[in-house]
Design a protein around this motif. Structure first.
Motif, PDB file in Angstrom:
ATOM      1  N   ALA A  11       0.825  -1.205   0.000  1.00 25.77           N
ATOM      2  CA  ALA A  11       0.000   0.000   0.000  1.00 25.77           C
ATOM      3  C   ALA A  11       0.861   1.257   0.000  1.00 25.77           C
ATOM      4  O   ALA A  11       2.040   1.237   0.401  1.00 25.77           O
ATOM      5  N   HIS A  12       0.259   2.359  -0.438  1.00 25.70           N
ATOM      6  CA  HIS A  12       0.827   3.681  -0.208  1.00 25.70           C
ATOM      7  C   HIS A  12       0.294   4.122   1.149  1.00 25.70           C
ATOM      8  O   HIS A  12      -0.914   4.346   1.312  1.00 25.70           O
ATOM      9  N   VAL A  13       1.172   4.241   2.138  1.00 24.19           N
ATOM     10  CA  VAL A  13       0.765   4.392   3.532  1.00 24.19           C
ATOM     11  C   VAL A  13       0.858   5.850   3.975  1.00 24.19           C
ATOM     12  O   VAL A  13       1.911   6.477   3.878  1.00 24.19           O
ATOM     13  N   ILE A  14      -0.278   6.363   4.460  1.00 23.15           N
ATOM     14  CA  ILE A  14      -0.328   7.705   5.026  1.00 23.15           C
ATOM     15  C   ILE A  14      -0.571   7.557   6.522  1.00 23.15           C
ATOM     16  O   ILE A  14      -1.599   7.027   6.949  1.00 23.15           O
ATOM     17  N   ALA A  15       0.380   8.004   7.329  1.00 19.92           N
ATOM     18  CA  ALA A  15       0.292   7.892   8.784  1.00 19.92           C
ATOM     19  C   ALA A  15      -0.110   9.236   9.374  1.00 19.92           C
ATOM     20  O   ALA A  15       0.579  10.235   9.167  1.00 19.92           O
ATOM     21  N   SER A  16      -1.225   9.248  10.089  1.00 23.91           N
ATOM     22  CA  SER A  16      -1.718  10.480  10.719  1.00 23.91           C
ATOM     23  C   SER A  16      -1.452  10.426  12.215  1.00 23.91           C
ATOM     24  O   SER A  16      -1.766   9.434  12.879  1.00 23.91           O
ATOM     25  N   VAL A  17      -0.886  11.506  12.759  1.00 18.83           N
ATOM     26  CA  VAL A  17      -0.583  11.594  14.184  1.00 18.83           C
ATOM     27  C   VAL A  17      -1.197  12.858  14.764  1.00 18.83           C
ATOM     28  O   VAL A  17      -1.612  13.765  14.032  1.00 18.83           O
ATOM     29  N   GLY A  18      -1.227  12.929  16.099  1.00 17.27           N
ATOM     30  CA  GLY A  18      -1.845  14.068  16.756  1.00 17.27           C
ATOM     31  C   GLY A  18      -0.960  15.289  16.873  1.00 17.27           C
ATOM     32  O   GLY A  18      -1.448  16.402  17.047  1.00 17.27           O
ATOM     33  N   SER A  19       0.363  15.090  16.785  1.00 12.47           N
ATOM     34  CA  SER A  19       1.304  16.208  16.870  1.00 12.47           C
ATOM     35  C   SER A  19       2.588  15.811  16.161  1.00 12.47           C
ATOM     36  O   SER A  19       2.871  14.625  15.972  1.00 12.47           O
ATOM     37  N   SER A  20       3.378  16.805  15.786  1.00 15.64           N
ATOM     38  CA  SER A  20       4.625  16.516  15.074  1.00 15.64           C
ATOM     39  C   SER A  20       5.578  15.683  15.921  1.00 15.64           C
ATOM     40  O   SER A  20       6.360  14.896  15.391  1.00 15.64           O
ATOM     41  N   ALA A  21       5.507  15.835  17.240  1.00 12.63           N
ATOM     42  CA  ALA A  21       6.380  15.060  18.116  1.00 12.63           C
ATOM     43  C   ALA A  21       6.087  13.563  18.042  1.00 12.63           C
ATOM     44  O   ALA A  21       6.966  12.737  18.310  1.00 12.63           O
ATOM     45  N   ARG A  22       4.847  13.199  17.678  1.00 11.27           N
ATOM     46  CA  ARG A  22       4.458  11.791  17.604  1.00 11.27           C
ATOM     47  C   ARG A  22       4.823  11.156  16.269  1.00 11.27           C
ATOM     48  O   ARG A  22       4.570   9.976  16.048  1.00 11.27           O
ATOM     49  N   ALA A  23       5.409  11.920  15.361  1.00 12.46           N
ATOM     50  CA  ALA A  23       5.716  11.414  14.025  1.00 12.46           C
ATOM     51  C   ALA A  23       7.026  10.634  13.962  1.00 12.46           C
ATOM     52  O   ALA A  23       7.281   9.922  12.972  1.00 12.46           O
ATOM     53  N   ASP A  24       7.830  10.713  14.997  1.00 14.83           N
ATOM     54  CA  ASP A  24       9.157  10.095  14.969  1.00 14.83           C
ATOM     55  C   ASP A  24       9.082   8.601  14.654  1.00 14.83           C
ATOM     56  O   ASP A  24       8.308   7.854  15.264  1.00 14.83           O
ATOM     57  N   GLY A  25       9.893   8.188  13.700  1.00 16.81           N
ATOM     58  CA  GLY A  25      10.066   6.768  13.404  1.00 16.81           C
ATOM     59  C   GLY A  25       9.074   6.174  12.430  1.00 16.81           C
ATOM     60  O   GLY A  25       9.275   5.053  11.948  1.00 16.81           O
ATOM     61  N   LEU A  26       7.993   6.880  12.105  1.00 18.40           N
ATOM     62  CA  LEU A  26       6.956   6.280  11.270  1.00 18.40           C
ATOM     63  C   LEU A  26       7.402   6.122   9.817  1.00 18.40           C
ATOM     64  O   LEU A  26       7.032   5.150   9.156  1.00 18.40           O
ATOM     65  N   ALA A  27       8.186   7.056   9.307  1.00 13.00           N
ATOM     66  CA  ALA A  27       8.701   6.911   7.944  1.00 13.00           C
ATOM     67  C   ALA A  27       9.616   5.691   7.849  1.00 13.00           C
ATOM     68  O   ALA A  27       9.565   4.935   6.874  1.00 13.00           O
ATOM     69  N   LYS A  28      10.416   5.476   8.863  1.00  9.80           N
ATOM     70  CA  LYS A  28      11.308   4.313   8.878  1.00  9.80           C
ATOM     71  C   LYS A  28      10.515   3.016   8.910  1.00  9.80           C
ATOM     72  O   LYS A  28      10.948   1.983   8.366  1.00  9.80           O
ATOM     73  N   LEU A  29       9.330   3.035   9.526  1.00  2.85           N
ATOM     74  CA  LEU A  29       8.494   1.836   9.593  1.00  2.85           C
ATOM     75  C   LEU A  29       7.768   1.560   8.279  1.00  2.85           C
ATOM     76  O   LEU A  29       7.182   0.481   8.116  1.00  2.85           O
ATOM     77  N   GLY A  30       7.770   2.516   7.359  1.00  4.83           N
ATOM     78  CA  GLY A  30       7.159   2.262   6.063  1.00  4.83           C
ATOM     79  C   GLY A  30       6.156   3.297   5.600  1.00  4.83           C
ATOM     80  O   GLY A  30       5.608   3.169   4.499  1.00  4.83           O
ATOM     81  N   HIS A  35       4.773   6.350   3.782  1.00  8.58           N
ATOM     82  CA  HIS A  35       5.206   7.177   2.665  1.00  8.58           C
ATOM     83  C   HIS A  35       4.928   8.653   2.920  1.00  8.58           C
ATOM     84  O   HIS A  35       5.574   9.525   2.336  1.00  8.58           O
ATOM     85  N   GLN A  36       3.957   8.924   3.766  1.00 12.43           N
ATOM     86  CA  GLN A  36       3.590  10.300   4.105  1.00 12.43           C
ATOM     87  C   GLN A  36       3.159  10.305   5.566  1.00 12.43           C
ATOM     88  O   GLN A  36       2.382   9.458   5.991  1.00 12.43           O
ATOM     89  N   VAL A  37       3.669  11.263   6.332  1.00 11.52           N
ATOM     90  CA  VAL A  37       3.284  11.420   7.737  1.00 11.52           C
ATOM     91  C   VAL A  37       2.677  12.807   7.893  1.00 11.52           C
ATOM     92  O   VAL A  37       3.297  13.807   7.519  1.00 11.52           O
ATOM     93  N   VAL A  38       1.459  12.860   8.429  1.00 10.19           N
ATOM     94  CA  VAL A  38       0.741  14.122   8.540  1.00 10.19           C
ATOM     95  C   VAL A  38       0.248  14.315   9.967  1.00 10.19           C
ATOM     96  O   VAL A  38       0.067  13.347  10.713  1.00 10.19           O
ATOM     97  N   VAL A  39       0.040  15.551  10.346  1.00 13.89           N
ATOM     98  CA  VAL A  39      -0.604  15.882  11.614  1.00 13.89           C
ATOM     99  C   VAL A  39      -2.080  16.086  11.325  1.00 13.89           C
ATOM    100  O   VAL A  39      -2.450  16.924  10.492  1.00 13.89           O
TER     101      VAL A  39
END
Length: 277
Positions: free
Chosen positions: A127-146, A148-152
């Motif tokens: 899949a093309h994976v979009i990871a949504s988090v509650g704050s920028s501080a919670r975004a750490d490591g998600l790109a490394k896990l796969g 493709h896009q991390v958003v707040v």
């Protein structure tokens, strides 16, 4: 019967624990060693290293159905195995709700236990994976896990998505629904916002292939799926994402850290063995 060595906490269990009667044995995730095999001859033998899903896991000993247990490969640490059942099964089964190869998958609450597994498994599924988090501080490591896009929140998502794994609910769920492509689906796995979701008039009516929204609660006979997750861990394709690990005397500390969203992934507690029979 399992001699439990490690247990895992899930945020929902902690949040709702106070609503259950006094004396309840909480929890669903455990890993340890088989102390007594099933009388009907099914399941692992005495001495086998296993992980299990079942009520009453936060204990020194746990009785579990043989269809909800899986043997742990030698190269997988039992503490890591304890982190898999509830969150891992939820991520795996919701992603299997439709084909994701080449599809756009949005995972909300992606920094949590289910979310971090879902990011990895969705990427493994093509899949093309979009990871949504509650704050920028919670975004750490998600790109490394796969991812493709991390958003707040939902900021920056400018194209429709085919599948949403939603653990947030509330107004964000209503907004995410508007991003869902015709024929797409939402899998509701939690409601971390604690807020109601209000949908605009006619927002649930559209022409073309139906958009769907489903609850998730299928934890029946999870043994084979646990084995699949363990195989991924053993092969280095799935990280258990244990962010907090300590003795069970620190359960209050671990639970509060989960509630405060200070844990990225899973919390695992080590359990003291029972006295010799």
């Amino acid at each position: 019967m399992i001699d439990v060595q490690h247990i895992s906490l899930n945020r929902g269990e902690v949040a709702f624990a106070g609503r259950l009667p006094a004396g309840t044995v909480h929890g669903y995730d455990a890993a340890g060693v088989v102390a007594r095999a099933a009388a009907n001859g099914t399941g692992p033998s005495v001495g086998a290293r296993v992980t299990a899903f079942g009520a009453g896991a936060w204990a020194q000993r746990m009785a579990v159905d043989t269809t909800a247990v899986a043997e742990v490969p030698a190269q997988v640490d039992l503490a890591d195995a304890a982190a898999l059942p509830m969150a891992g099964i939820t991520a795996l089964r919701t992603l299997r709700s439709r084909s994701i190869l080449g599809r756009r998958v949005l995972i909300t609450g992606a920094a949590g236990g289910v979310g971090r597994y879902a990011v990895q498994l969705a990427a493994l599924g093509g899949a093309h994976v979009i990871a949504s988090v509650g704050s920028s501080a919670r975004a750490d490591g998600l790109a490394k896990l796969g991812a493709h896009q991390v958003v707040v929140g939902l900021e920056g998502i400018d194209r429709p998505v085919d599948l949403i794994i939603d653990g947030v609910g509330g107004s964000q769920l209503a907004a995410a629904w508007e991003l869902l492509a015709p024929g797409g689906g939402v899998q509701n796995i939690g409601w971390a916002s604690g807020e109601p979701a209000v949908f605009a008039p006619y927002s649930l009516v559209s022409m073309g292939p139906s958009k769907t929204m489903n609850t998730f609660g299928d934890v029946h006979e999870v043994g084979p799926d646990l084995s699949t997750l363990l195989e991924f861990v053993a092969a280095g394709r799935l990280s258990p994402e244990v962010d907090w690990h300590g003795p069970w005397e620190r359960v209050t500390e671990a639970a509060q850290a989960l509630l405060d969203r200070r844990i990225a992934g899973k919390a695992v507690l080590d359990v003291e063995p029972t006295a010799a029979d």
